[in-house]
Design a protein around this motif. Sequence first.
Motif, PDB file in Angstrom:
ATOM      1  N   PRO A 283      24.213 -24.523  18.634  1.00 28.13           N
ATOM      2  CA  PRO A 283      23.348 -25.431  19.389  1.00 28.13           C
ATOM      3  C   PRO A 283      22.680 -26.449  18.464  1.00 28.13           C
ATOM      4  O   PRO A 283      22.350 -26.145  17.313  1.00 28.13           O
ATOM      5  N   LYS A 284      22.501 -27.660  18.969  1.00 27.41           N
ATOM      6  CA  LYS A 284      21.854 -28.715  18.193  1.00 27.41           C
ATOM      7  C   LYS A 284      20.340 -28.570  18.300  1.00 27.41           C
ATOM      8  O   LYS A 284      19.793 -28.442  19.397  1.00 27.41           O
ATOM      9  N   GLY A 285      19.662 -28.599  17.165  1.00 28.73           N
ATOM     10  CA  GLY A 285      18.206 -28.535  17.141  1.00 28.73           C
ATOM     11  C   GLY A 285      17.619 -29.929  17.262  1.00 28.73           C
ATOM     12  O   GLY A 285      17.809 -30.772  16.380  1.00 28.73           O
ATOM     13  N   ILE A 286      16.904 -30.196  18.343  1.00 25.67           N
ATOM     14  CA  ILE A 286      16.343 -31.513  18.628  1.00 25.67           C
ATOM     15  C   ILE A 286      14.858 -31.477  18.292  1.00 25.67           C
ATOM     16  O   ILE A 286      14.111 -30.654  18.822  1.00 25.67           O
ATOM     17  N   VAL A 287      14.427 -32.364  17.417  1.00 29.34           N
ATOM     18  CA  VAL A 287      13.070 -32.341  16.888  1.00 29.34           C
ATOM     19  C   VAL A 287      12.232 -33.422  17.567  1.00 29.34           C
ATOM     20  O   VAL A 287      12.610 -34.598  17.592  1.00 29.34           O
ATOM     21  N   HIS A 288      11.070 -33.021  18.107  1.00 31.41           N
ATOM     22  CA  HIS A 288      10.113 -33.951  18.702  1.00 31.41           C
ATOM     23  C   HIS A 288       8.801 -33.900  17.944  1.00 31.41           C
ATOM     24  O   HIS A 288       8.465 -32.885  17.330  1.00 31.41           O
ATOM     25  N   GLY A 289       8.031 -34.992  18.029  1.00 30.23           N
ATOM     26  CA  GLY A 289       6.802 -35.104  17.260  1.00 30.23           C
ATOM     27  C   GLY A 289       5.543 -34.883  18.065  1.00 30.23           C
ATOM     28  O   GLY A 289       5.527 -35.000  19.298  1.00 30.23           O
ATOM     29  N   HIS A 290       4.449 -34.592  17.365  1.00 28.41           N
ATOM     30  CA  HIS A 290       3.149 -34.339  17.995  1.00 28.41           C
ATOM     31  C   HIS A 290       2.745 -35.482  18.914  1.00 28.41           C
ATOM     32  O   HIS A 290       2.407 -35.268  20.081  1.00 28.41           O
ATOM     33  N   GLY A 291       2.738 -36.705  18.400  1.00 31.69           N
ATOM     34  CA  GLY A 291       2.224 -37.825  19.161  1.00 31.69           C
ATOM     35  C   GLY A 291       3.100 -38.224  20.322  1.00 31.69           C
ATOM     36  O   GLY A 291       2.608 -38.518  21.421  1.00 31.69           O
ATOM     37  N   GLY A 292       4.412 -38.248  20.107  1.00 31.97           N
ATOM     38  CA  GLY A 292       5.321 -38.633  21.181  1.00 31.97           C
ATOM     39  C   GLY A 292       5.252 -37.691  22.359  1.00 31.97           C
ATOM     40  O   GLY A 292       5.225 -38.124  23.526  1.00 31.97           O
ATOM     41  N   VAL A 293       5.210 -36.384  22.086  1.00 31.60           N
ATOM     42  CA  VAL A 293       5.099 -35.397  23.155  1.00 31.60           C
ATOM     43  C   VAL A 293       3.751 -35.525  23.856  1.00 31.60           C
ATOM     44  O   VAL A 293       3.658 -35.480  25.088  1.00 31.60           O
ATOM     45  N   LEU A 294       2.691 -35.696  23.091  1.00 35.76           N
ATOM     46  CA  LEU A 294       1.355 -35.814  23.660  1.00 35.76           C
ATOM     47  C   LEU A 294       1.286 -36.948  24.685  1.00 35.76           C
ATOM     48  O   LEU A 294       0.849 -36.756  25.834  1.00 35.76           O
ATOM     49  N   LEU A 295       1.746 -38.143  24.317  1.00 36.78           N
ATOM     50  CA  LEU A 295       1.665 -39.292  25.227  1.00 36.78           C
ATOM     51  C   LEU A 295       2.628 -39.149  26.395  1.00 36.78           C
ATOM     52  O   LEU A 295       2.279 -39.433  27.551  1.00 36.78           O
ATOM     53  N   GLU A 296       3.851 -38.729  26.111  1.00 35.58           N
ATOM     54  CA  GLU A 296       4.860 -38.622  27.170  1.00 35.58           C
ATOM     55  C   GLU A 296       4.463 -37.581  28.205  1.00 35.58           C
ATOM     56  O   GLU A 296       4.635 -37.786  29.416  1.00 35.58           O
ATOM     57  N   HIS A 297       3.924 -36.463  27.772  1.00 34.28           N
ATOM     58  CA  HIS A 297       3.564 -35.412  28.718  1.00 34.28           C
ATOM     59  C   HIS A 297       2.292 -35.743  29.490  1.00 34.28           C
ATOM     60  O   HIS A 297       2.162 -35.367  30.662  1.00 34.28           O
ATOM     61  N   LEU A 298       1.355 -36.451  28.869  1.00 29.14           N
ATOM     62  CA  LEU A 298       0.202 -36.923  29.631  1.00 29.14           C
ATOM     63  C   LEU A 298       0.653 -37.868  30.733  1.00 29.14           C
ATOM     64  O   LEU A 298       0.193 -37.775  31.878  1.00 29.14           O
ATOM     65  N   LYS A 299       1.535 -38.792  30.402  1.00 28.95           N
ATOM     66  CA  LYS A 299       2.061 -39.716  31.412  1.00 28.95           C
ATOM     67  C   LYS A 299       2.773 -38.969  32.524  1.00 28.95           C
ATOM     68  O   LYS A 299       2.516 -39.191  33.718  1.00 28.95           O
ATOM     69  N   THR A 300       3.666 -38.056  32.159  1.00 31.87           N
ATOM     70  CA  THR A 300       4.493 -37.363  33.144  1.00 31.87           C
ATOM     71  C   THR A 300       3.666 -36.455  34.038  1.00 31.87           C
ATOM     72  O   THR A 300       3.803 -36.469  35.267  1.00 31.87           O
ATOM     73  N   LEU A 301       2.791 -35.668  33.441  1.00 32.85           N
ATOM     74  CA  LEU A 301       2.068 -34.648  34.200  1.00 32.85           C
ATOM     75  C   LEU A 301       0.832 -35.208  34.898  1.00 32.85           C
ATOM     76  O   LEU A 301       0.553 -34.854  36.048  1.00 32.85           O
ATOM     77  N   ALA A 302       0.080 -36.062  34.224  1.00 39.29           N
ATOM     78  CA  ALA A 302      -1.144 -36.576  34.830  1.00 39.29           C
ATOM     79  C   ALA A 302      -0.863 -37.720  35.793  1.00 39.29           C
ATOM     80  O   ALA A 302      -1.434 -37.763  36.893  1.00 39.29           O
ATOM     81  N   LEU A 303       0.007 -38.659  35.426  1.00 41.41           N
ATOM     82  CA  LEU A 303       0.253 -39.817  36.278  1.00 41.41           C
ATOM     83  C   LEU A 303       1.298 -39.524  37.351  1.00 41.41           C
ATOM     84  O   LEU A 303       1.092 -39.828  38.528  1.00 41.41           O
ATOM     85  N   HIS A 304       2.421 -38.930  36.972  1.00 37.92           N
ATOM     86  CA  HIS A 304       3.497 -38.722  37.946  1.00 37.92           C
ATOM     87  C   HIS A 304       3.292 -37.466  38.786  1.00 37.92           C
ATOM     88  O   HIS A 304       3.648 -37.449  39.970  1.00 37.92           O
ATOM     89  N   SER A 305       2.749 -36.404  38.193  1.00 35.68           N
ATOM     90  CA  SER A 305       2.504 -35.176  38.961  1.00 35.68           C
ATOM     91  C   SER A 305       1.059 -35.065  39.438  1.00 35.68           C
ATOM     92  O   SER A 305       0.727 -34.119  40.147  1.00 35.68           O
ATOM     93  N   ASP A 306       0.223 -36.015  39.030  1.00 32.80           N
ATOM     94  CA  ASP A 306      -1.166 -36.089  39.493  1.00 32.80           C
ATOM     95  C   ASP A 306      -1.958 -34.824  39.168  1.00 32.80           C
ATOM     96  O   ASP A 306      -2.812 -34.390  39.939  1.00 32.80           O
ATOM     97  N   LEU A 307      -1.672 -34.231  38.014  1.00 31.61           N
ATOM     98  CA  LEU A 307      -2.380 -33.022  37.615  1.00 31.61           C
ATOM     99  C   LEU A 307      -3.668 -33.368  36.886  1.00 31.61           C
ATOM    100  O   LEU A 307      -3.711 -34.286  36.055  1.00 31.61           O
TER     101      LEU A 307
END
Length: 682
Positions: A283-307
Amino acid sequence: MTTPRPFWLPDPEAGTTSRIAQFGRWVARNRDVAVAYDHTDYGALHRWSVTDLEGFWSAVWEFFDIDADAPFERVLSEETMPGARWFEGATLNYAHHALRDLREDAPAIVALDETGSGYEVTGGRLRAQVASVAATLRDLGVGRGDRVVGYLPNTPHAIVAFLAAASLGAVWSVCGQDYAPQAAADRFAQLEPAVLVTTDGYLFNGTTHDRRDGALELAGALPGLKAMLLIDHVGLPWPPGSYPAPTVPWEDAATRTEELDCTPVAFDHPLWVVFSSGTTGLPKGIVHGHGGVLLEHLKTLALHSDLGPGDRLLWYTTTHWMMWNLVVSTLLTGATPCTYDGSPAPSARPDVLWELAARHRVTVFGTSPQYLLGMAKFGIEPTVHDLSAVRAVGCTGSTLPPSAYPWVRDHVGSRTQLASTSGGTDVVSGFAGSAPTTPVWAGELSAPYLGVALAAYDGEGHPVVDQVGELVVTRPMPSMPLYFWNDPDGSRCREAYFSTYPGVWRHGDWITVTGHGSVIVHGRSDSTLNRNGVRLGSADIHDVVERLPEITEALVIGAEEPDGGYWMPLFVHLADGVELDDELRDRIRAAIRTGVSPRHVPDEILAVPGVPHTRTGKKLEVPVKRLLQGAPVEQVVNPAAVDAPELIAHYAHLGAERRVGRGPEPRAGSTVQPRRSATGAG
């Protein structure tokens, strides 16, 4: 072209009270934007978000009050793909943001299992446990850049261990204990971890699975391991004796009195490694960063899922599916994630997830298409429980057919939004889905996500509308991979996403971007049927066939043959006691002809003992196609990555029979015992 009538329309109140509406108004007040936003005009907000990437992502940063120890110099200093550089100069920590707004005595996590029992972890207790485990890891020599891995079910232990590792700047990776030790080692050994966190076992469909020996076998396959943290989850005592590495009981690791001190790291410092399905090779190991995940997940969960504060998210997932990562990030929004250990539909109480959603006043319920289709097929009635708190049902993992939409309306709630989404482990986020202010069309994803410059490309690399094309992303996203693990020159990453259209992300899905702005996902582009030059979506056929009560699951394949011919068989896994006779074959063909089109009718219909999936529930369309074409099993499938590896030999045998000219025939009395699941429980 006439715009179709939406299946679901947003509540007008969402235009004023939802977090995405608040964000839109904030943007209008605080950004010099040419468009005068109406808070219900999602299309205008999306157009701005992809034409002014720096303006949009800096707005996300400010709206959510990102707490950086050092400021950024520029939002996007290099836009090339791959290689985009975001928020250079900024230092921060994901774990700090996940824990900063916890209320001391309020539930931060709700732990649930298939028996219906559960417990709450308060904000104060979660912060204390993370601080304690972080101190334990530090004492074991774990620091910035070291790897900590988990062999764990979906319980609060996994969240605590991850946040503790992240607080130190260590790199996290996790997989579920339904993975065999060798399959887990195929992932973790690449990382050379310092510490393994593991439990004694897990619960699934009424059975307690003892994973003590498996955990020890895995530890022995990890060179350089410094220590193991041993969790007593299902009450099985860890045996005395020698271990592959020094051990620390979880009770000792998590009960120290310590202060939490999160290490500031660069915006692109590695946060976690998530792994591809790995159906071939390692399996390929895909590396994500602290800041990118932080912003992307805030956008996805707070704005799109209204959490937000007061909300609860229950999404059925295992720890090795990217949805686990999103569930953890619910903490960023102030909402409460629910973990769940067990089968999504255990035999003793198949509606247990709905029961738990009602009891714990879940506001967003997440699942897979197979789960919803299975609930409908087997007559489960969710509304025997009080689901009045559930305002949205999220669904991802594969294509959600139009037939599921009326079922959710009629059996979950008429005002419940069915939010189908499409994304990937690659970006650990979504490309398209819904928001509280977007209409829903049955069988369609409402719109591309904010900040996602999504398009459908034709064969010449031109964007097309109302035509099937390749899903591409033409501008960078902060959560695109930093790199692949053990890919020093970046060649594997470039080959995976940028070899077809240089500088443009090609994801590998066929989609249609409609004239009214929605997105239709047709399946993987490397598995799309292409009969006589006409592209056909396998999901369309699966949807029609799997509605028949005699069919448990279906798999259609289009295989190019050496003589230039094209063979399109349909494999059906029959319900117990059903025989595939001529009458049933005729009804299947008629259903496809009527429900899809005459050109979708397969060349043959064959009974099989089961349909193999990845461990995240996706049908193995391409590997089965290659087996039928004669590719050796070892070049096609890594058995450890398949939910029922014994099925692979069956399809390889069918391919061999056809190549010698005898044609495949159903084998009576097969000894293969596939996983029977109507829920996509991979």
